[in-house]
Design a protein around this motif. Structure first.
Motif, PDB file in Angstrom:
ATOM      1  N   VAL A  60       0.841  -1.204   0.000  1.00  0.00           N
ATOM      2  CA  VAL A  60       0.000   0.000   0.000  1.00  0.00           C
ATOM      3  C   VAL A  60       0.872   1.248   0.000  1.00  0.00           C
ATOM      4  N   ALA A  61       1.934   1.264   0.803  1.00  0.00           N
ATOM      5  CA  ALA A  61       2.831   2.426   0.844  1.00  0.00           C
ATOM      6  C   ALA A  61       3.525   2.625  -0.503  1.00  0.00           C
ATOM      7  N   SER A  62       3.900   1.526  -1.147  1.00  0.00           N
ATOM      8  CA  SER A  62       4.568   1.623  -2.452  1.00  0.00           C
ATOM      9  C   SER A  62       3.621   2.161  -3.508  1.00  0.00           C
ATOM     10  N   MET A  63       2.406   1.634  -3.519  1.00  0.00           N
ATOM     11  CA  MET A  63       1.412   2.110  -4.488  1.00  0.00           C
ATOM     12  C   MET A  63       1.084   3.586  -4.225  1.00  0.00           C
ATOM     13  N   TRP A  64       1.013   3.960  -2.960  1.00  0.00           N
ATOM     14  CA  TRP A  64       0.764   5.354  -2.561  1.00  0.00           C
ATOM     15  C   TRP A  64       1.828   6.260  -3.189  1.00  0.00           C
ATOM     16  N   LYS A  65       3.099   5.862  -3.063  1.00  0.00           N
ATOM     17  CA  LYS A  65       4.194   6.672  -3.613  1.00  0.00           C
ATOM     18  C   LYS A  65       4.149   6.715  -5.144  1.00  0.00           C
ATOM     19  N   VAL A  66       3.808   5.585  -5.769  1.00  0.00           N
ATOM     20  CA  VAL A  66       3.701   5.552  -7.236  1.00  0.00           C
ATOM     21  C   VAL A  66       2.614   6.519  -7.688  1.00  0.00           C
ATOM     22  N   PHE A  67       1.483   6.512  -7.014  1.00  0.00           N
ATOM     23  CA  PHE A  67       0.390   7.423  -7.372  1.00  0.00           C
ATOM     24  C   PHE A  67       0.821   8.879  -7.198  1.00  0.00           C
ATOM     25  N   GLY A 124       1.290  12.230  -9.893  1.00  0.00           N
ATOM     26  CA  GLY A 124       0.448  13.406  -9.711  1.00  0.00           C
ATOM     27  C   GLY A 124      -0.988  13.075  -9.313  1.00  0.00           C
ATOM     28  N   LYS A 125      -1.215  11.896  -8.810  1.00  0.00           N
ATOM     29  CA  LYS A 125      -2.548  11.475  -8.365  1.00  0.00           C
ATOM     30  C   LYS A 125      -2.557  11.407  -6.846  1.00  0.00           C
ATOM     31  N   PRO A 126      -3.742  11.384  -6.226  1.00  0.00           N
ATOM     32  CA  PRO A 126      -3.779  11.306  -4.758  1.00  0.00           C
ATOM     33  C   PRO A 126      -3.286   9.948  -4.266  1.00  0.00           C
ATOM     34  N   GLY A 127      -2.390   9.956  -3.302  1.00  0.00           N
ATOM     35  CA  GLY A 127      -1.826   8.727  -2.784  1.00  0.00           C
ATOM     36  C   GLY A 127      -2.825   7.880  -2.021  1.00  0.00           C
ATOM     37  N   ASN A 131      -8.449   2.393  -6.932  1.00  0.00           N
ATOM     38  CA  ASN A 131      -7.021   2.402  -7.240  1.00  0.00           C
ATOM     39  C   ASN A 131      -6.759   1.882  -8.655  1.00  0.00           C
ATOM     40  N   THR A 132      -7.570   0.952  -9.129  1.00  0.00           N
ATOM     41  CA  THR A 132      -7.441   0.490 -10.511  1.00  0.00           C
ATOM     42  C   THR A 132      -7.827   1.604 -11.474  1.00  0.00           C
ATOM     43  N   LEU A 133      -8.862   2.350 -11.150  1.00  0.00           N
ATOM     44  CA  LEU A 133      -9.270   3.480 -11.988  1.00  0.00           C
ATOM     45  C   LEU A 133      -8.160   4.528 -12.061  1.00  0.00           C
ATOM     46  N   ILE A 134      -7.491   4.786 -10.942  1.00  0.00           N
ATOM     47  CA  ILE A 134      -6.385   5.742 -10.933  1.00  0.00           C
ATOM     48  C   ILE A 134      -5.224   5.226 -11.778  1.00  0.00           C
ATOM     49  N   MET A 135      -4.936   3.921 -11.697  1.00  0.00           N
ATOM     50  CA  MET A 135      -3.869   3.368 -12.544  1.00  0.00           C
ATOM     51  C   MET A 135      -4.227   3.503 -14.020  1.00  0.00           C
ATOM     52  N   ILE A 185      -3.419   6.948 -14.925  1.00  0.00           N
ATOM     53  CA  ILE A 185      -1.974   7.155 -14.987  1.00  0.00           C
ATOM     54  C   ILE A 185      -1.410   6.711 -16.329  1.00  0.00           C
ATOM     55  N   VAL A 186      -1.903   5.597 -16.845  1.00  0.00           N
ATOM     56  CA  VAL A 186      -1.375   5.082 -18.114  1.00  0.00           C
ATOM     57  C   VAL A 186      -2.061   5.691 -19.320  1.00  0.00           C
ATOM     58  N   GLY A 187      -3.158   6.411 -19.117  1.00  0.00           N
ATOM     59  CA  GLY A 187      -3.809   7.112 -20.213  1.00  0.00           C
ATOM     60  C   GLY A 187      -4.789   6.286 -21.019  1.00  0.00           C
ATOM     61  N   LYS A 188      -5.326   5.247 -20.438  1.00  0.00           N
ATOM     62  CA  LYS A 188      -6.327   4.433 -21.130  1.00  0.00           C
ATOM     63  C   LYS A 188      -7.718   4.972 -20.827  1.00  0.00           C
ATOM     64  N   PRO A 189      -8.705   4.653 -21.669  1.00  0.00           N
ATOM     65  CA  PRO A 189     -10.069   5.135 -21.412  1.00  0.00           C
ATOM     66  C   PRO A 189     -10.675   4.486 -20.162  1.00  0.00           C
ATOM     67  N   THR A 190     -11.635   5.157 -19.576  1.00  0.00           N
ATOM     68  CA  THR A 190     -12.246   4.717 -18.329  1.00  0.00           C
ATOM     69  C   THR A 190     -12.972   3.377 -18.467  1.00  0.00           C
TER      70      THR A 190
END
Length: 156
Positions: free
Chosen positions: A34-41, A45-48, A57-61, A64-69
């Motif tokens: 969780v801490a690692s994913m928090w830092k990656v987010f 530039g996304k909320p940790g 968290n999957t939606l945020i990923m 991050i990669v720029g794929k459609p919702t």
């Protein structure tokens, strides 16, 4: 028949200690992930805090990669989700400038490679998805690539 005499208190205590040890190790790995994913987010530039909410968290990923919702749907459908989740993790590693070998590490040893991505020197280089780089509705043809050109229009 009395079964209580077949169990020793020492054996039960050892098994309880082993069980508690495994639970502590599991919780430590969970906190590390969780801490690692928090830092990656946060690097992207996304909320940790989004790392602790399961589907969000999957939606945020996906963002991050720029794929459609709509990818959130593909990541929730059984069997299909395996392919799209592996693809999503590959795009996350590419968004941080990593190669496919790092993706394999993120899949097989996530408790090692997610902390490397989150706490290491990796920088977020932007969405790796082709749609995010060209933009939806924009011309996807690269003028410098002779094999990826728009079809010729007939002259009038």
């Amino acid at each position: 028949m009395d079964y209580s005499s077949s169990y020793s208190s020492e054996g039960t205590g050892i098994l309880a200690g082993i069980g508690i040890t495994f639970i502590v190790i599991y919780l430590a790995i969970l906190v590390l992930m969780v801490a690692s994913m928090w830092k990656v987010f946060e690097k992207a530039g996304k909320p940790g805090w989004a790392a602790i909410i399961p589907i969000y968290n999957t939606l945020i990923m996906i963002e991050i990669v720029g794929k459609p919702t709509i990818w959130i749907l593909w990541c929730l459908i059984p069997c299909v989700n395996i392919v799209f989740s592996v693809w999503l993790i590959n795009l996350v590693s590419k968004s941080f400038g990593k190669e496919e070998g790092f993706t394999v590490g993120m899949l097989l040893l996530p408790f090692i490679f997610w902390p490397i991505l989150g706490f290491g020197s990796a920088k977020y280089v932007g969405p790796s998805a082709a749609e995010a780089q060209t933009g939806f509705g924009k011309n996807p043809f690269n003028p410098n690539d002779p094999f990826n050109q728009p079809p010729a229009t007939p002259e009038a």
